[in-house]
Design an enzyme around this catalytic site. Structure first.
Site, PDB file in Angstrom:
ATOM      1  N   ASP A  73       0.859  -1.176   0.000  1.00  0.00           N
ATOM      2  CA  ASP A  73       0.000   0.000   0.000  1.00  0.00           C
ATOM      3  C   ASP A  73       0.907   1.242   0.000  1.00  0.00           C
ATOM      4  O   ASP A  73       2.127   1.151   0.118  1.00  0.00           O
ATOM      5  CB  ASP A  73      -0.964  -0.047   1.214  1.00  0.00           C
ATOM      6  CG  ASP A  73      -2.209   0.769   0.971  1.00  0.00           C
ATOM      7  OD1 ASP A  73      -3.235   0.507   1.598  1.00  0.00           O
ATOM      8  OD2 ASP A  73      -2.160   1.689   0.111  1.00  0.00           O
TER       9      ASP A  73
HETATM   10  C1  GLC Z   1      -4.371   4.211  -0.353  1.00  0.00           C
HETATM   11  C2  GLC Z   1      -5.253   3.059   0.072  1.00  0.00           C
HETATM   12  C3  GLC Z   1      -5.312   1.956  -0.942  1.00  0.00           C
HETATM   13  C4  GLC Z   1      -5.159   2.542  -2.322  1.00  0.00           C
HETATM   14  C5  GLC Z   1      -3.753   3.084  -2.449  1.00  0.00           C
HETATM   15  C6  GLC Z   1      -3.512   3.768  -3.794  1.00  0.00           C
HETATM   16  O1  GLC Z   1      -3.694   4.709   0.749  1.00  0.00           O
HETATM   17  O2  GLC Z   1      -5.012   2.473   1.339  1.00  0.00           O
HETATM   18  O3  GLC Z   1      -6.569   1.291  -0.755  1.00  0.00           O
HETATM   19  O4  GLC Z   1      -5.378   1.544  -3.302  1.00  0.00           O
HETATM   20  O5  GLC Z   1      -3.442   3.984  -1.401  1.00  0.00           O
HETATM   21  O6  GLC Z   1      -4.313   4.889  -3.896  1.00  0.00           O
END
Ligand code: GLC
Length: 716
Positions: free
Chosen positions: A257
C-alpha cells in the site's frame, strides 16, 4: 530463453529496482507522500510502474517514453483506484453489496474495467475485501459488509468482472485483492490503528474473501497498512509467504500500500529504509508503492548482506510476468487505443441507474406512504444532500469529476417537472449555520410531502475517515427535528433519504420519519434511482449488508457472534445485556422493506443423514401478500448448536431471490453443499463433525423471523 529471463539477464540493479517501484503521477492524491515528475526515471528505466495517472494521451506518452527512450523498453504497469466505477460511478461497494446480486456485482466491475482501460489503465486497486463490523471505521464504505461468506461471493464476482476472461484483452484490468488482511477490526474503529484479533477470527472471518479472490484468479494482492498482533502486514512472512504463496500457491504480484514499506519504521520494526525494504522483500512484497524504499534501501541491504540478488530477481520475475499476462509487452498501447462509443457510455449510465435502485434499502415505510403517487404531486425537497452532485459519488470517486451526478432534486424534477418540486438546503452537511432553516420549513406548508435529504458528505467515509460519533453531522439533527415538528403540525409525511458510507446511529430519525431510505452513496445516477423508488417505478429490493446499531456503545455489532454462557434474559440480572440499551440492533443484517408484503412458509430440508459430499436443496415458499409486485430476498443461515468449538449463532450460507406479483406464491430453492458445514476445529484445521445442525431461512438475521429446521450430519 524466455523474454523475462532474457530481460533479467540484461537488467542492471537500478533497472530491476525500477520494476519493483510504483510511483504516483499527479492526477489524484491518495496518500501522504507526493511524487515529483517521473518522466526522466521512466527514460532511465528506474521506474517501471505508475499509479494515479489517468487519460489515454498521458498514458500513451508515458508508455512511449518507456518503450522508445529507455534502454530495455519494458512497458509500464499503470494502476488506479477504480473502486466503484471510473468516470461513470456505480454505488459504493457497501451499497452494491446490499443488492445481493452477484450478476450485477460482476457487471459493474466489467463496465468499470472497460471505462478505465479506455483511459489506458491496466490495474485497479480493487476489490477491497475487508470485512468490517465497526462503522466507526470509514473504510466500511469500500468493503463487502460484515459477513465473510458474502465477502467471498463479492470477491469472486469482482475479480471475474475486472479481469474478464483474458487478462491480455484490451478491456481487462488486473484486480488487486486488498487490504490483506484483517484491516477492518482496527482498534476502536480508528483508521490505521493496530489490529489484534484471534487466529480463529482471522481464519474464519477475514481470510475467506481473500481465499475466494485467489480462487477466482486475482492477479495481485495488496497488504494492509496495519499490523496484526504486532506484525505489520507489509512484513508479515507467515501470511504473505506462508498463507498466500505457499499454502494457496499465489504466484501473482504483491504490491504494497501507499508508502507502507517506509512506514514499517513508524511501526517500530525497521530502523531505516534498508531494513524496511529487507523485511518487505523477505515477506514477499514485489512492488513498493510510493515509499522508494526498494530503490533507496535495497542497494544498502545488498551491501549489508541482508538480501540477495536472487530474491530481488524473484520479485522482478513476478512483475514482468504480470506485465506479460496483461499483454503489455505485446502491445503497450492496446489499452486506451480507442475511445468508447457514446452508446456504450449511455448504456453504462442506465446500468448505474438500475444498480443504484437495487442498492437502496427501504428501512421504514409507515402506512405505505411510499411509493408516492406522481399525479399532481407537490414535493418539498430539503436538506444539504438534496442537490449535492459531488457527494453522490461517495468516497473513492476515481476519475469522476464533481459534476454530472444526478442529484435527488434533479431526479425528481426530471420526473415531476420543475414546478412540482421546491427546494431549500436548510443547513449545510457540516457546520452550525442554521440561518437557512426557516426558508426550508416554509416550503413544507406548500407541499404534499417532504423529502428530507440528510447524512454524510462523501469525504466523511472511505480512507482516513473514522468517526467516533455516528449521528448526523453538523446542525442536521436540529434541522431534521424542526422539519418533523413542522410537518407533524401540518400532517405532511416526511420521507428521509439518508446518505452515508456506513450504518449511521440515528434511532431518533427512524422513529420520527414516516419513511426512511438508506441511500448510501449511489453514484452517477443517484437522483434518478431514488426518484424511481420514491415514485414506484421500481420496488425497492435492497437488503442491508451490515447491522445497524441503535447506540455506538453496541459496536462492534454483527449477526455472526458466538453464543454466551449467559444468554440475555430480561428477567435475570446476571445475563448478557446492557443496563441502558436493548441488545437488538436498530436493523439486522439482511433487513430491507419492499413495496410487496412477503411471508415465508413450508421450509423443506432433506431428511436422513447428510454426508460431507452431499449438496442439500433447501426449499421455502414465499408469498407476496402485498398490493404491488416486488422482489424478495431469502437468506439461509446455519447454526451448529453443539460442536467441539462454540459456533456463531448464525452463519450465512446462501441467499436467493424471487419476484412475485400481488397474491402470488413461489418457491425459492437454496443449495447448501454439506462441505460448507465444515469449521475450524480446536486445532484450527477444517473439521466436519456429525450431529445436528439447524437450518434457518427467512428475510434477515433476526432469529425471531426465521423458519427453523434441522439436519443430521453423518460422520461419513
Ligand atoms: C491508499 C489506500 C489503498 C489505495 C492506495 C492507492 O492509501 O489504502 O486502498 O489503493 O493507497 O491509492
Amino acid at each position: 530463453m524466455s523474454r523475462i529471463e532474457t530481460l533479467l539477464s540484461k537488467m542492471s540493479l537500478a533497472e530491476k529496482l525500477g520494476q519493483l517501484t510504483m510511483t504516483a503521477a499527479s492526477y489524484a492524491v491518495t496518500g501522504p507522500v507526493i511524487a515529483g515528475d517521473s518522466t526522466q526515471s521512466i527514460r532511465d528505466g528506474t521506474i517501471g510502474n505508475l499509479l494515479n495517472m489517468v487519460g489515454a494521451d498521458h498514458v500513451r506518452e508515458m508508455q512511449r517514453l518507456a518503450l522508445e527512450e529507455s534502454r530495455l523498453g519494458i512497458p509500464l504497469l499503470i494502476g488506479f483506484d477504480v473502486i466503484h466505477g471510473h468516470r461513470t460511478l456505480f454505488p459504493i461497494p457497501l451499497a452494491e453489496a446490499c443488492s445481493f446480486d452477484p450478476r450485477l456485482w460482476a457487471l459493474t466491475a466489467r463496465e468499470s474495467a472497460k471505462e478505465a482501460a479506455a483511459d489506458g489503465l491496466a490495474m485497479t486497486f480493487a476489490p477491497m475485501l475487508d470485512v468490517s463490523r465497526d462503522p466507526r471505521w470509514g473504510r466500511s464504505a469500500e468493503g463487502p459488509g460484515e459477513d465473510p461468506w458474502l465477502g467471498a461471493r463479492i470477491a469472486e464476482a469482482k475479480v471475474h468482472g475486472f479481469q474478464g476472461h483474458d487478462l491480455a484483452a484490451p478491456q481487462a484490468l488486473a484486480a488487486v485483492a486488498k487490504h490483506f488482511c484483517a484491516y477492518g477490526p482496527v482498534t476502536a474503529g480508528r483508521e490505521y490503528a493496530s489490529v489484534d484479533i484471534s487466529e480463529r477470527t482471522l481464519r474464519e472471518v477475514h481470510l475467506p474473501p481473500f481465499a475466494a479472490a485467489l480462487a477466482a484468479g486475482a492477479a495481485a494482492v495488496m497488504p494492509a497498512f496495519t499490523d496484526l498482533a504486532g506484525v505489520p502486514m507489509t512484513a508479515n512472512v507467515a501470511l504473505l509467504r506462508g498463507w498466500l504463496r505457499e499454502q494457496h500457491g499465489f504466484e501473482g504480484v504483491i504490491v504494497s500500500d501507499y508508502n507502507a514499506i517506509a512506514e514499517l519504521m513508524h511501526h517500530g520494526i525497521a530502523a531505516d529504509l534498508a531494513q524496511a525494504a529487507t523485511l518487505a522483500l523477505k515477506a514477499g512484497v514485489d512492488i513498493d508503492m510510493m515509499s522508494d524504499a526498494y530503490r533507496r534501501g535495497l542497494p544498502v541491504a545488498l551491501t549489508r548482506g541482508w538480501v540477495s540478488v536472487a530474491e530481488i530477481d524473484g520479485a522482478v520475475r513476478r512483475v514482468l510476468a504480470l506485465k506479460e499476462r496483461l499483454g503489455l509487452f505485446a502491445d503497450p498501447f492496446a489499452r486506451g487505443a480507442s475511445a468508447e462509443a457514446p452508446e456504450a457510455i449511455t448504456a453504462r449510465r442506465e446500468l448505474a441507474r438500475t444498480v443504484a435502485a437495487r442498492a437502496i434499502v427501504l428501512l421504514k415505510n409507515d402506512k405505505s406512504v411510499l411509493p408516492l403517487t406522481s399525479v399532481g404531486l407537490r414535493l418539498a425537497v430539503v436538506g444539504p444532500l438534496a442537490d449535492a452532485s459531488a457527494d453522490m459519488r461517495g468516497p473513492w470517486w476515481g476519475a469522476a469529476g464533481p459534476k454530472g451526478h444526478v442529484t435527488v432534486l434533479e431526479g425528481l424534477r426530471g420526473m415531476l417537472g420543475e414546478s412540482g418540486v421546491s427546494h431549500a438546503r436548510g443547513v449545510d452537511i457540516d457546520g452550525e449555520d442554521t440561518s437557512g432553516m426557516a426558508a426550508a420549513l416554509d416550503l413544507c406548508g406548500l407541499a404534499d410531502a417532504i423529502v428530507l435529504c440528510v447524512g454524510e458528505a462523501a469525504t466523511m467515509s472511505g480512507e482516513a475517515a473514522s468517526r467516533a460519533h455516528l449521528g448526523l453531522p453538523g446542525a442536521q439533527r436540529e434541522f431534521a427535528e424542526a422539519v418533523f415538528e413542522r410537518c407533524k403540525a401540518l400532517h405532511k409525511p416526511v420521507i428521509v433519504v439518508l446518505f452515508s458510507g456506513r450504518p449511521l446511529v440515528v434511532p431518533w430519525l427512524v422513529e420520527k420519519a414516516d419513511a426512511v431510505l438508506a441511500a448510501w452513496f449511489l453514484g452517477s445516477e443517484a437522483g434518478n434511482a431514488i426518484g424511481d423508488v420514491l415514485l414506484g417505478h421500481v420496488s425497492p429490493s435492497g437488503r442491508t449488508a451490515v447491522t445497524w446499531a441503535r447506540a455506538e456503545g453496541q459496536i462492534p455489532i454483527f449477526f455472526g457472534q458466538r453464543p454466551t454462557g449467559r444468554p440475555a434474559d430480561p428477567k435475570d440480572h446476571y445475563t448478557s445485556k446492557y443496563l441502558d440499551v436493548p441488545n437488538e440492533p436498530l436493523f439486522p443484517f439482511g433487513f430491507g422493506l419492499t413495496y410487496g408484503k412477503f411471508t415465508h412458509s413450508n421450509l423443506r430440508v432433506p431428511q436422513g443423514g447428510v454426508a460431507r459430499t452431499d449438496t442439500l436443496a433447501i426449499r421455502v415458499d414465499v408469498t407476496n401478500a402485498g398490493a404491488r409486485a416486488a422482489e424478495d430476498t431469502v437468506f439461509l443461515f446455519t447454526h451448529d448448536k453443539l460442536a467441539s468449538v462454540a459456533r456463531p449463532v448464525l452463519e450465512l450460507k446462501a441467499f436467493g431471490k424471487i419476484g412475485l406479483k400481488p397474491g402470488e406464491t413461489g418457491t425459492v430453492t437454496l443449495l447448501l453443499p454439506a462441505a460448507e458445514l465444515r469449521f475450524l476445529g480446536l486445532d484450527l484445521s477444517p473439521t466436519f463433525e456429525a450431529g445436528e445442525v439447524e437450518i434457518l431461512v427467512g428475510p434477515c438475521a433476526d432469529r425471531r423471523q426465521l423458519l427453523v429446521a434441522s439436519i443430521q450430519l453423518s460422520s461419513g
